[in-house]
Write a protein that holds these residues in place. Sequence first.
Motif, PDB file in Angstrom:
ATOM      1  N   UNK A   7       0.763  -1.233  -0.012  1.00  0.00           N
ATOM      2  CA  UNK A   7       0.190   0.133   0.403  1.00  0.00           C
ATOM      3  C   UNK A   7       1.110   0.936   0.141  1.00  0.00           C
ATOM      4  N   UNK A   8       2.252   1.151   0.831  1.00  0.00           N
ATOM      5  CA  UNK A   8       2.480   2.869   0.736  1.00  0.00           C
ATOM      6  C   UNK A   8       3.488   2.329  -0.031  1.00  0.00           C
ATOM      7  N   UNK A   9       3.693   1.890  -0.721  1.00  0.00           N
ATOM      8  CA  UNK A   9       4.353   1.559  -1.811  1.00  0.00           C
ATOM      9  C   UNK A   9       3.274   2.049  -3.598  1.00  0.00           C
ATOM     10  N   UNK A  10       2.286   1.690  -3.499  1.00  0.00           N
ATOM     11  CA  UNK A  10       1.350   2.324  -4.288  1.00  0.00           C
ATOM     12  C   UNK A  10       0.583   3.939  -4.150  1.00  0.00           C
ATOM     13  N   UNK A  11       0.620   3.847  -2.949  1.00  0.00           N
ATOM     14  CA  UNK A  11       1.026   5.132  -2.911  1.00  0.00           C
ATOM     15  C   UNK A  11       1.542   6.100  -3.339  1.00  0.00           C
ATOM     16  N   UNK A  12       3.407   5.708  -3.104  1.00  0.00           N
ATOM     17  CA  UNK A  12       3.776   6.471  -3.597  1.00  0.00           C
ATOM     18  C   UNK A  12       3.852   6.819  -5.244  1.00  0.00           C
ATOM     19  N   UNK A  13       3.835   5.196  -5.202  1.00  0.00           N
ATOM     20  CA  UNK A  13       3.807   5.548  -7.512  1.00  0.00           C
ATOM     21  C   UNK A  13       3.195   6.359  -8.005  1.00  0.00           C
ATOM     22  N   UNK A  14       1.783   6.104  -7.041  1.00  0.00           N
ATOM     23  CA  UNK A  14       1.245   7.078  -7.767  1.00  0.00           C
ATOM     24  C   UNK A  14       1.055   8.700  -7.871  1.00  0.00           C
ATOM     25  N   UNK A  15       1.240   8.738  -6.455  1.00  0.00           N
ATOM     26  CA  UNK A  15       2.281  10.088  -6.246  1.00  0.00           C
ATOM     27  C   UNK A  15       2.652  10.741  -6.982  1.00  0.00           C
ATOM     28  N   UNK A  16       3.731   9.670  -7.721  1.00  0.00           N
ATOM     29  CA  UNK A  16       5.183   9.727  -8.641  1.00  0.00           C
ATOM     30  C   UNK A  16       4.358  10.425 -10.404  1.00  0.00           C
ATOM     31  N   UNK A  17       3.500   9.401 -10.485  1.00  0.00           N
ATOM     32  CA  UNK A  17       3.299   8.808 -12.133  1.00  0.00           C
ATOM     33  C   UNK A  17       1.550   9.197 -11.949  1.00  0.00           C
ATOM     34  N   UNK A  18       1.113  10.717 -11.585  1.00  0.00           N
ATOM     35  CA  UNK A  18      -0.511  11.013 -11.884  1.00  0.00           C
ATOM     36  C   UNK A  18      -1.187  10.733 -13.015  1.00  0.00           C
ATOM     37  N   UNK A  19      -1.330  10.430 -14.146  1.00  0.00           N
ATOM     38  CA  UNK A  19      -1.995  10.015 -15.113  1.00  0.00           C
ATOM     39  C   UNK A  19      -1.762   8.606 -15.028  1.00  0.00           C
ATOM     40  N   UNK A  20      -1.462   7.905 -14.418  1.00  0.00           N
ATOM     41  CA  UNK A  20      -1.351   6.345 -14.408  1.00  0.00           C
ATOM     42  C   UNK A  20      -3.421   5.980 -13.692  1.00  0.00           C
ATOM     43  N   UNK A  21      -3.682   6.932 -12.651  1.00  0.00           N
ATOM     44  CA  UNK A  21      -5.055   7.400 -12.197  1.00  0.00           C
ATOM     45  C   UNK A  21      -5.727   7.194 -13.798  1.00  0.00           C
ATOM     46  N   UNK A  22      -5.589   8.497 -13.998  1.00  0.00           N
ATOM     47  CA  UNK A  22      -6.491   8.939 -15.292  1.00  0.00           C
ATOM     48  C   UNK A  22      -6.157   7.608 -16.623  1.00  0.00           C
ATOM     49  N   UNK A  23      -5.344   7.694 -17.093  1.00  0.00           N
ATOM     50  CA  UNK A  23      -5.374   6.109 -17.719  1.00  0.00           C
ATOM     51  C   UNK A  23      -6.316   5.123 -17.764  1.00  0.00           C
ATOM     52  N   UNK A  24      -5.955   4.686 -15.974  1.00  0.00           N
ATOM     53  CA  UNK A  24      -6.494   3.502 -15.282  1.00  0.00           C
ATOM     54  C   UNK A  24      -8.342   3.865 -15.917  1.00  0.00           C
ATOM     55  N   UNK A  25      -8.807   5.448 -15.348  1.00  0.00           N
ATOM     56  CA  UNK A  25     -10.462   4.860 -15.095  1.00  0.00           C
ATOM     57  C   UNK A  25     -10.462   4.941 -17.080  1.00  0.00           C
ATOM     58  N   UNK A  26      -9.503   5.899 -18.036  1.00  0.00           N
ATOM     59  CA  UNK A  26      -9.567   5.757 -19.525  1.00  0.00           C
ATOM     60  C   UNK A  26     -10.213   4.426 -19.726  1.00  0.00           C
ATOM     61  N   UNK A  27      -9.405   3.627 -19.273  1.00  0.00           N
ATOM     62  CA  UNK A  27      -8.945   2.138 -19.729  1.00  0.00           C
ATOM     63  C   UNK A  27      -9.880   1.466 -19.589  1.00  0.00           C
ATOM     64  N   UNK A  28     -10.709   1.596 -17.523  1.00  0.00           N
ATOM     65  CA  UNK A  28     -11.920   0.861 -17.440  1.00  0.00           C
ATOM     66  C   UNK A  28     -13.276   1.204 -18.029  1.00  0.00           C
TER      67      UNK A  28
END
Length: 59
Positions: A7-28
């Motif tokens: 969980x700590x790794x994923x939170x840090x990863x998503x903070x460093x790569x905010x575009x991942x969340x928008x890509x995830x939503x688009x692919x969903x």
Amino acid sequence: MYQSDFTEFMNGFLKQNPQIDSERRELRLTWWDRKIDLDEQRRFKEACVPQKPYVYQPD
């Protein structure tokens, strides 16, 4: 509050790569949030060939 290493790794990863969340939503939206075509589903079910109880049994 306890957080696992993952969980700590994923939170840090998503903070460093905010575009991942928008890509995830688009692919969903591409794969999951679709309107269901009931006619197409019906035709698909009608086109299925019934499977024998034991597929390796020679006829």
